[in-house]
Each structure stands twice: as structure tokens, then as C-alpha cells.
Design a protein around this motif. Structure first.
Motif: not given
Length: 718
Positions: A62-64, A48-54, A21-24
């Protein structure tokens, strides 16, 4: 689901989001002064520690991971509406998963202060636009064409000259390998297709067909149920208890004393554990407890306000803000307005009573429930139990109302202690009576307002407030003024009223208090905007024109223009009372005009409410209107129907029969208008409440010449 493995990869997998998946998200390097957008595929994301994932998977879904709660305020709709706008996907293709509590990963997760949209919309827009640009870049590379020839629409990238297109799911593998663009161009508001539109809420079907999981709906294998008989005097102790009759109730499995922290004190009670909520409640009713209520004040409502008024009469308090020389002008004035306003204690009375599930295990603690501040709960329970934070998992459900109550830490702590004692998962359920009598409450407040009018102009204004300070409960310095002392008062007033001061007169009681919708603005607004009206009357000026005179900034002027227009203010008729109030909190300003008249039987009635909100950039006008309407209804109840009172340390209200709510027949027509401008987003869920009470009482004065300075009051007796 079990959260024993909580790496990012396993979290995605457990949530059903397997595959590439593409994760941002936003990456927060250690000691970094600012965050940056990063992208990764589904596997690399675990590192990676990510905030507000898309996240966009190979099916195009699309999942947030929403780091804030949904308690009716509409974030479950507004957040995906923002994402879908810049990402160019159909709203039905956006899914929300509640993130676990973890401030290190997500930053502040408190759902309060009307902060969810205003605090995250820019990041969400940027994240979504970044994902769209990366997908377009990936498609252009596959076609070997310039990216400028491609555009995104409905989850596809389309090549304009040829009409060829790729579904997003076909591009995520290639897009996830691209370098994240540093700067992306966001749409102009005039280009929006979704943001700013009154789209239907996605959580409405879930909440009408039973699919939405609230705290009370959650079930775990082997889970037991508990209720607690708590000391009705809030700070008393358990002297002894007789559980003979309780243990005879079929289904009751255990009875024992339990404690939980309430700010800097400890509340004691007796827990009844059973195999069903019904059995636990019946067991609680059969319990006999003797309480030790010595060693602390048994408060009475009349005494609380008497002390507040005495202190306002004799103490200057802690200065919050002062400009000019209001004291000197007031001391020398021949005539001074000097009045006291009073507002009551209030219960939150959420429709879903307080509840929480805890599973205390050998090496970890898991929490589920309607929780407004999962990160606070995680940190607090880590300290209480000794588990490292990464071993305390706090899972949010939908909330059936919060209003600040479910940001408190007492009920997760209590559930944790009960689970630890019984060695099993347990759901602790508060009854309506528990909720009403245990608090915490909105604090009862008193205000002293002094002012001088000279030649029709304000010469000086002085405000002092006396009431419980939440900062002091939570460890704040007691020699510092309440940081919300001027909350609700419009900042532009400080530009035109040259001699003005605000002070906080410290006041304490054993009563636990907590934020309540719009916090101190809900009480400040009544005092401050009532007094502005009194100053206008003393000056012999129209109340709305008087405010216009002192609110000279463009946004306030346009707001007042709108209020005049929609209410017909300048065409008021005889035997009609019109009242106005304008308040500000959480970066939004709301002006309200209330119209009242006499019915044939001589009793007062509210004919109409006009509310104009300036919240800057906004997402969904229907959600805004619903929140303002709900705020008006809540404010009506607090102003005219219900209050929490104390007698000999006991709360006198126990349920909706004596803490009554407004009924549909009590609600007047409410028209809500939203100002259009390019300002940053302000809050929506709370700012609609504070202006109503002063607008109502100012309208009553306009009709009857009677000033109401104490809430609640009975409309039928004015």
C-alpha cells in the motif's frame, strides 16, 4: 530522480510503482462544488487528477502519496496509521511517498496550522474504507459468494464460512474495474485496532540509522554548493565587494551579487559558489563587502516597544470583535484594571538550518529541500521565473524542524537565482548565524488589557494588540484587523462575558516576521490568560474556579475537571505556587497547570507541569504527548531564556551561545493527558505551546505576589 516526464503514469513508474494496481483518490472536476472518490488501475490513473492517493499493487503493498511535509510532528506515522485502520492492512505494509508541489492536484499543501490530520483524516478514512469494500466485493465475486460472508484482515479478504482467503495483491486487478461505491460505512471508534494506540513511529528507525533523507542529505549529479553573505541590516544594498581572498580558497568557483524577495522588499547579498559546503563557507568568511544601509529605519528593540506602548495608549485600533458596551462601562467604572503585556521577537532556530537545492534549466525548474509549502513555492517560482507551473517541480524531503520558517519563499527563490546564474544544480546552505540574523522572526508584541470587576463578576474586558501583522506583509488590506487578534482566547468566553472587545493597533517595522509555532496564540495566550488571572484575583476568586464560571460548555467543564484531578489543585499546600492557563488554537484546547517553589538558595524552580489536551478525534497518543512536551520546552525557552533583540538595525544574537536553548536540567516533569470524546479532530503540533507561559507566570504570582507582564524574564532573579 528526474521529473522531466511528470504524467501520473510516469510519476508512479519513477517512484518504483509499476504494474497494475488499484488506485483511489479524490477527483476534482472543473468548477465542481464537491469532490468524489474515484478508482482506476495503474495505467488509467495517469489521466485523472487525484488527491490523497492510495495505491495497492499486485504484491499487496500500500502506497500513499503524502501531500504534506514531515518535520517531526508525526504525519509520517499518523497518516499510514489511519489508512491501515480502515484498509485492514499491517502497518508495515503501508509506504509513504512525498508528493510534489501541485495545488491543482492536491489542494493546500501547507504544513502549518496543525492541519495535516484534522484537515484530511475523514478523507483518508473514507478512501481506505472504500478500497477495503472494493477488495471484498472483488473477492466475493471470484468465490461467487455474498460479500456479507467476507471480511478483511491483515491485507487479506477472508471467506468466513470456508476460511478461504485472497491476498489483496491478488484482487487489485478485479477491484480496479469495479464502480466506486458512493457510501461506505466507517468503523466505530470502539472497533479501532490501530487508531488511538501508541504505536511506534515508522520514521524513527530511518532517522536513527541514517536512511531518512533531509534537505542537507540530498545530492544531485554535478551539484555545486553555495553560501551567501547577506546584508545584516535586512534591507540594505551591496555597495561593493572584494572577492580577492575568497577566490584563493581551494574549491571556490564563482562569486557574484544575488537578490531574493522577502515579502515586499528585496534582500541583497553576495553568493560564493564552490565544489563543497566547506569551501563555500570558508570563501564567505574571506569575502569583504561594503553595504549601503541608507534610506530605511535602523531599528532598536527599546524603540519598537516604546512606540507600541505609545500607540496602545492613544489609539483604539481596528476593531476585530466587539459585543456589548465595554468602552462605556470602563469609562464610568470607579476602578479599572489597566495593564500592558509584552512578548519578545523569537527565532525559529530549527535544528536543520535552512537549505535548498535548485536546478534551473532551459525549459524547467526543479527544487528539492525541507519545504513546508511546496504548492506555494511552485506558484511563487512560476511567477518569478516565467515558467508555467507544470514546469516547476518542487520535491519535499524530511525537515529537521520547521515551526513556520520553512513555509517561507525566500530561500527557494535565492537558490533558483543562483542556479540560473551558474547554469548548474546548486545547494544553498544557510549557517546558524545566517538563520539567526536574517529572520524572519516571531513578531514582538504588546497588549493593553482593561477590565472591570463588579461584585466579584466581570463587567467588561477590552483587549488591544500592537505588533506586526503577517497579513499586511503578504498583501492583505491594512485597514482590516489582524485575523488572529483573538487567537488563543477560548470561544466559550464570548458566551458569558457580555461586554468584551478585541482590536488590532497596526504597527510596522522593517523587521521581517513570519509564523512561529502556534502563531499569534503564542503571544496572545500570555496576555489574555494572564489578564483572566488578574481579573480572578481582583474578584477574590480561585483562578481555576473563576475560569470554570465563565467556560460553561461541557467540553471546557470536563477539561477543568481533569486539570483539577491530575494536578491535585484543591489540595495545594503552603509555599507552593500553582498557576493555570487554558488556551485554544487550531480547533484544540489545552489547559496547563504549573507548580513552582523556592529552592534552598531562594531561587525559583518549576516543580511540575500538567497539560490536558482536548483535540477531539486523535490517532496516536504517544505523538500527541511528544508534541505537547516539545511545545512546553519551546515555550519555556521563549518565556525565560531567549529573545531576538535589535541594535542600530542589527540583530544582536548570532548562535546558540547567545540565543540559548533550554537544557535537559531546565526541564521539569511534564505529564500530558488526552481528553476522550467524539468531537472532530483538532490540531496537535502547536496548541500545546500558548498556555505554558501564562500558567508559569500565574504560578509565580501565586507564590510570590509578583506579576510578570514582560517576557522573557530570568527565573533566577524573581
Amino acid at each position: 530522480m528526474s521529473t522531466s516526464n511528470v504524467s501520473r503514469r510516469n510519476f508512479l513508474r519513477a517512484a518504483g510503482l509499476t504494474g497494475t494496481a488499484l488506485c483511489l483518490g479524490f477527483y476534482f472536476p472543473s468548477n465542481a462544488k464537491s469532490s468524489k472518490i474515484v478508482a482506476a488501475d495503474g495505467a488509467a490513473a495517469s489521466d485523472i487528477e487525484l488527491n490523497a492517493w492510495i495505491r495497492i499493487d499486485t504484491d499487496g503493498k500500500v502506497t500513499i502519496f503524502n501531500h504534506r511535509a514531515e518535520m517531526g510532528q508525526g504525519s509520517y506515522q499518523s497518516v499510514p496509521q489511519i489508512i491501515a485502520e480502515e484498509l485492514e492492512v499491517d502497518l508495515k505494509d503501508v509506504n509513504i511517498v512525498f508528493a510534489q508541489g501541485n495545488q491543482d492536484k492536491y489542494g493546500s499543501q501547507i504544513t502549518g496550522g496543525s492541519s495535516t490530520i484534522r484537515g484530511s483524516y475523514k478523507n483518508l478514512l473514507k478512501l481506505s474504507a472504500t478500497a477495503r469494500l472494493m477488495l471484498i466485493t472483488a473477492a466475493a465475486a471470484k468465490w461467487n459468494v455474498p460479500a456479507t460472508e467476507c471480511y478483511a484482515a491483515s491485507g487479506h479478504v477472508i471467506h468466513r464460512p470456508s476460511g478461504k482467503k485472497y491476498h489483496y495483491g491478488e484482487l487489485v486487478v478485479d477491484a480496479s474495474k469495479l464502480k466506486t461505491p458512493e457510501n461506505v460505512v466507517l468503523k466505530k471508534r470502539s472497533e479501532y485496532k490501530l487508531v488511538g494506540k501508541p504505536l511506534h513511529r515508522q520514521d524513527t528507525p530511518l532517522k536513527t540509522n541514517g536512511a531518512a533523507i533531509f534537505g542537507l542529505d540530498k545530492r544531485l549529479p554535478g551539484m555545486l554548493y553555495a553560501t551567501v553573505e547577506r546584508n545584516p541590516r535586512l534591507r540594505g544594498k551591496v555597495k561593493s565587494f572584494d572577492d580577492t581572498a575568497t577566490r584563493k580558497i581551494p574549491g571556490v568557483t564563482d562569486v557574484f551579487k544575488v537578490q531574493m524577495d522577502v515579502f515586499n522588499t528585496t534582500r541583497e547579498g553576495v553568493a560564493v559558489v564552490a565544489n563543497s559546503t566547506w569551501a563555500a563557507i570558508q570563501g564567505k568568511k574571506a569575502l569583504r563587502v561594503e553595504w549601503d544601509d541608507t534610506g530605511f529605519e535602523h531599528v532598536n528593540t527599546a524603540d519598537i516597544y516604546k512606540r507600541q506602548h505609545e500607540e496602545l495608549a492613544t489609539k483604539e485600533g481596528l476593531s476585530f470583535k466587539k459585543q456589548g458596551d465595554p468602552d462605556g462601562i470602563i469609562a464610568k467604572a470607579k476602578k479599572t484594571l489597566d495593564v500592558i503585556y509584552q512578548t519578545p521577537y523569537q527565532s525559529h532556530s530549527c535544528m536543520e538550518p535552512v537549505n535548498c537545492i535548485a536546478h534551473y534549466q532551459k525549459d524547467k525548474l526543479e527544487i528539492w529541500g525541507p519545504i513546508q509549502a511546496p504548492d506555494w513555492v511552485q506558484e511563487y517560482l512560476s511567477k518569478q521565473t516565467g515558467f508555467p507551473k507544470e514546469k516547476v517541480f518542487v520535491n519535499m524531503t524530511f525537515l529537521g524542524g520547521g515551526f513556520g520558517r520553512k513555509a517561507f519563499l525566500d530561500y527557494p527563490h535565492e537558490a533558483t537565482m543562483i542556479s540560473k546564474k551558474i547554469g548548474a544544480p546548486v545547494q544553498v546552505v544557510w549557517t546558524r548565524e545566517d538563520d539567526a540574523t536574517q529572520g524572519p522572526y516571531r513578531p514582538g508584541m504588546s497588549y493593553r488589557a482593561q477590565g472591570v470587576i463588579t461584585n466579584g463578576e466581570i463587567s467588561a474586558v477590552k483587549f488591544r494588540m500592537a505588533g506586526q501583522n503577517h497579513n499586511h506583509f503578504m498583501g492583505g488590506k491594512k485597514d482590516v484587523a489582524n485575523d488572529s487578534t483573538a487567537e488563543g482566547f477560548l470561544p466559550p468566553y464570548f458566551e458569558t462575558i457580555k461586554n468584551i472587545s478585541f482590536a488590532d493597533v497596526p504597527f510596522e517595522t522593517p523587521v521581517p516576521t513570519m509564523w512561529w509555532r502556534s502563531v499569534y496564540a503564542s503571544t496572545n495566550g500570555f496576555a489574555y490568560e494572564s489578564f483572566v488571572d488578574e481579573l480572578a484575583h481582583e474578584a477574590g476568586k480561585d483562578p481555576l474556579a473563576f475560569r470554570r464560571q465563565y467556560l460553561k460548555d461541557e467540553r471546557s467543564q470536563r477539561l477543568i475537571d481533569k486539570m483539577e484531578e491530575v494536578s491535585g489543585w484543591k489540595n495545594r499546600k503552603k509555599n507552593e505556587g500553582y498557576g493555570v492557563a487554558i488556551t485554544e488554537c487550531f480547533s484544540s484546547t489545552v489547559g496547563q497547570i504549573v507548580k513552582v517553589s523556592r529552592k534552598a538558595d531562594g531561587k525559583l524552580k518549576i516543580d511540575h507541569v500538567w497539560a490536558v489536551m482536548d483535540c477531539g478525534w486523535y490517532v496516536n497518543p504517544d505523538i500527541i504527548k511528544a508534541q505537547v512536551e516539545g511545545s512546553v520546552v519551546m515555550a519555556l525557552g521563549a518565556a525565560t531564556i531567549h529573545e531576538i533583540t535589535f541594535k542600530d538595525g542589527l540583530v544582536e544574537q548570532t548562535n546558540f551561545y547567545d540565543y540559548k536553548m533550554p537544557r535537559i536540567a531546565d526541564i521539569p516533569p511534564i505529564d500530558v493527558y488526552i481528553m476522550e470524546n467524539d468531537a472532530d479532530a483538532g490540531g496537535v503540533g502547536e496548541p500545546g505551546l500558548p498556555a505554558f507561559a501564562p500558567a508559569l507566570t500565574n504560578a509565580i504570582f501565586d507564590l510570590t505576589s509578583k506579576r510578570i507582564r514582560k517576557l522573557p524574564f530570568d527565573m533566577a532573579k524573581v
